[in-house]
Design a protein around this motif. Sequence first.
Motif, PDB file in Angstrom:
ATOM      1  N   ARG A  46      10.479  20.299  62.298  1.00  0.00           N
ATOM      2  CA  ARG A  46      11.373  19.223  62.916  1.00  0.00           C
ATOM      3  C   ARG A  46      11.381  18.355  61.678  1.00  0.00           C
ATOM      4  O   ARG A  46      10.448  17.803  61.086  1.00  0.00           O
ATOM      5  N   LEU A  47      12.814  18.088  61.421  1.00  0.00           N
ATOM      6  CA  LEU A  47      13.200  17.280  60.163  1.00  0.00           C
ATOM      7  C   LEU A  47      13.500  15.798  60.989  1.00  0.00           C
ATOM      8  O   LEU A  47      14.023  15.806  61.792  1.00  0.00           O
ATOM      9  N   SER A  48      13.109  14.681  60.131  1.00  0.00           N
ATOM     10  CA  SER A  48      13.398  13.360  60.552  1.00  0.00           C
ATOM     11  C   SER A  48      14.114  12.806  59.420  1.00  0.00           C
ATOM     12  O   SER A  48      14.116  12.981  58.003  1.00  0.00           O
ATOM     13  N   CYS A  49      15.202  11.941  60.022  1.00  0.00           N
ATOM     14  CA  CYS A  49      15.869  10.948  58.895  1.00  0.00           C
ATOM     15  C   CYS A  49      16.116   9.669  59.367  1.00  0.00           C
ATOM     16  O   CYS A  49      16.593   9.240  60.393  1.00  0.00           O
ATOM     17  N   ALA A  50      15.436   8.684  58.694  1.00  0.00           N
ATOM     18  CA  ALA A  50      15.277   7.302  59.097  1.00  0.00           C
ATOM     19  C   ALA A  50      16.334   6.621  58.285  1.00  0.00           C
ATOM     20  O   ALA A  50      16.324   6.664  57.136  1.00  0.00           O
ATOM     21  N   VAL A  61      17.595  10.083  63.162  1.00  0.00           N
ATOM     22  CA  VAL A  61      18.322  11.565  63.586  1.00  0.00           C
ATOM     23  C   VAL A  61      17.224  12.478  63.025  1.00  0.00           C
ATOM     24  O   VAL A  61      16.446  12.488  62.082  1.00  0.00           O
ATOM     25  N   TYR A  62      17.231  13.355  64.037  1.00  0.00           N
ATOM     26  CA  TYR A  62      16.303  14.586  64.057  1.00  0.00           C
ATOM     27  C   TYR A  62      16.969  15.970  63.846  1.00  0.00           C
ATOM     28  O   TYR A  62      18.132  15.971  64.230  1.00  0.00           O
ATOM     29  N   LEU A  63      16.360  16.972  63.196  1.00  0.00           N
ATOM     30  CA  LEU A  63      17.008  18.226  63.161  1.00  0.00           C
ATOM     31  C   LEU A  63      15.673  19.256  63.546  1.00  0.00           C
ATOM     32  O   LEU A  63      14.686  19.411  62.846  1.00  0.00           O
ATOM     33  N   GLN A  64      15.688  19.855  64.863  1.00  0.00           N
ATOM     34  CA  GLN A  64      14.824  20.417  65.289  1.00  0.00           C
ATOM     35  C   GLN A  64      15.210  22.013  65.034  1.00  0.00           C
ATOM     36  O   GLN A  64      16.330  22.567  65.398  1.00  0.00           O
ATOM     37  N   MET A  65      14.156  22.756  64.116  1.00  0.00           N
ATOM     38  CA  MET A  65      14.736  24.049  63.544  1.00  0.00           C
ATOM     39  C   MET A  65      13.674  25.270  64.385  1.00  0.00           C
ATOM     40  O   MET A  65      12.597  24.914  64.005  1.00  0.00           O
ATOM     41  N   ASN A  66      14.106  25.898  64.994  1.00  0.00           N
ATOM     42  CA  ASN A  66      13.445  26.966  65.601  1.00  0.00           C
ATOM     43  C   ASN A  66      13.787  28.623  65.251  1.00  0.00           C
ATOM     44  O   ASN A  66      14.976  28.524  64.439  1.00  0.00           O
TER      45      ASN A  66
END
Length: 115
Positions: free
Chosen positions: A19-23, A78-83
Amino acid sequence: QVQLVESGGGLVQAGGSMRLSCAASGTIFSIRPMYWYRQAPGKQRELVAYVTSSGITNYADSVKGRFTISRDNAKNTVYLQMNSLKPEDTAVYYCKIFMDGRDNWGQGTQVTVSS
């Protein structure tokens, strides 16, 4: 002045998740669409996903069904959940916001997927 800071990248095996985060700071985050892009070595930067202020999402065909973008307006993040990650997902991932008449980018976070 807007600032975007990505985090959460690293090394993962194929089939794994991350999971990536962007603050974001310096902007009224909640009213703006947010974007995730990626750039692999020797390739052009490409749009991965975006989420509008109302929560509408869109994805590149290559990540549909595997990646999920979301946002938490209370945290300006904002998040990017990568599976089900694949080696071809290896890239530097950037978040982006359009404001003050131009694209504003974070510094990027490296995601490496080993086979």
